[in-house]
Scaffold this motif. Structure first.
Motif: not given
Length: 209
Positions: A162-175
């Protein structure tokens, strides 16, 4: 930080052979039970509150329901949609002799709300199920929590993502986005006073006004 966690864990008293066996099973079979330090923190909060009735969304193998009931003597109603874990939870609850205190309901929690309409209010609601559905769980079950009661939401920091500016995995980014939206919504909720504690995977504590 890892050394500190290891040190704190080394100080936690024995939980009994059956509960510790469940902890080992969770690691072995990748069952998502609550982080042990966060669990101990939650139990201390519950001991201060002295709840009589606890509602849990997400039973898994019965670990947190057992620990909450053991720590407080509370009656627990808990819900699980995975049939294999539901059966394991029933077995574990029976093994520790808490069948009369813990009532496990099988089914999707989003479809079980009406079963509570004839039951007394709960002192505590503990949400620890599908993270993408937290707001729906909250909205479905918060009406059954009494005024002054507390809702605990686990995993609200989601591995720090939740504190990251960029989450690589699309699934994890959505969650991650869903969890961030839930946290913001929760903090702004007019009927609840909420704080998020960075223990375990993040625990939100919401007091009903």
């Amino acid at each position: 930080m890892e050394q500190l966690e290891t040190y704190v864990k080394s100080l936690i008293p024995s939980r009994g052979s059956i509960v510790e066996e469940m902890e080992r099973q969770a690691v072995r079979d990748h069952v998502p039970i609550m982080d042990i330090i966060a669990m101990e923190f939650l139990l201390q909060q519950l001991k201060l509150m002295k709840p009589e009735r606890i509602l849990e969304i997400g039973t898994a193998i019965g670990y947190s329901a057992i620990r909450m009931s053991q720590a407080t003597g509370a009656t627990v109603v808990t819900m699980e949609r995975d049939e294999q874990r539901y059966e394991q939870a029933l077995q574990n609850i029976q093994r520790v002799g808490l069948d009369s205190k813990i009532n496990v309901w099988f089914g999707d929690a989003l479809n079980l709300g009406e079963k509570l309409e004839s039951l007394p209010y709960f002192d505590v609601l503990f949400i620890d199920a599908a993270k993408g559905q937290y707001q729906r769980f909250f909205e479905t079950y918060e009406p059954y929590v009494k005024r002054g009661g507390v809702i605990f939401s686990d995993n609200v920091l989601f591995r720090g993502l939740v504190a990251e500016t960029e989450v690589e995995s699309k699934r994890l980014r959505k969650l991650t986005e869903k969890i961030k939206m839930y946290n913001s919504w929760l903090m702004a909720h007019p009927r609840y006073d909420t704080r998020i504690v960075p223990v375990g995977d993040g625990l939100a504590i919401s007091i009903k006004r």
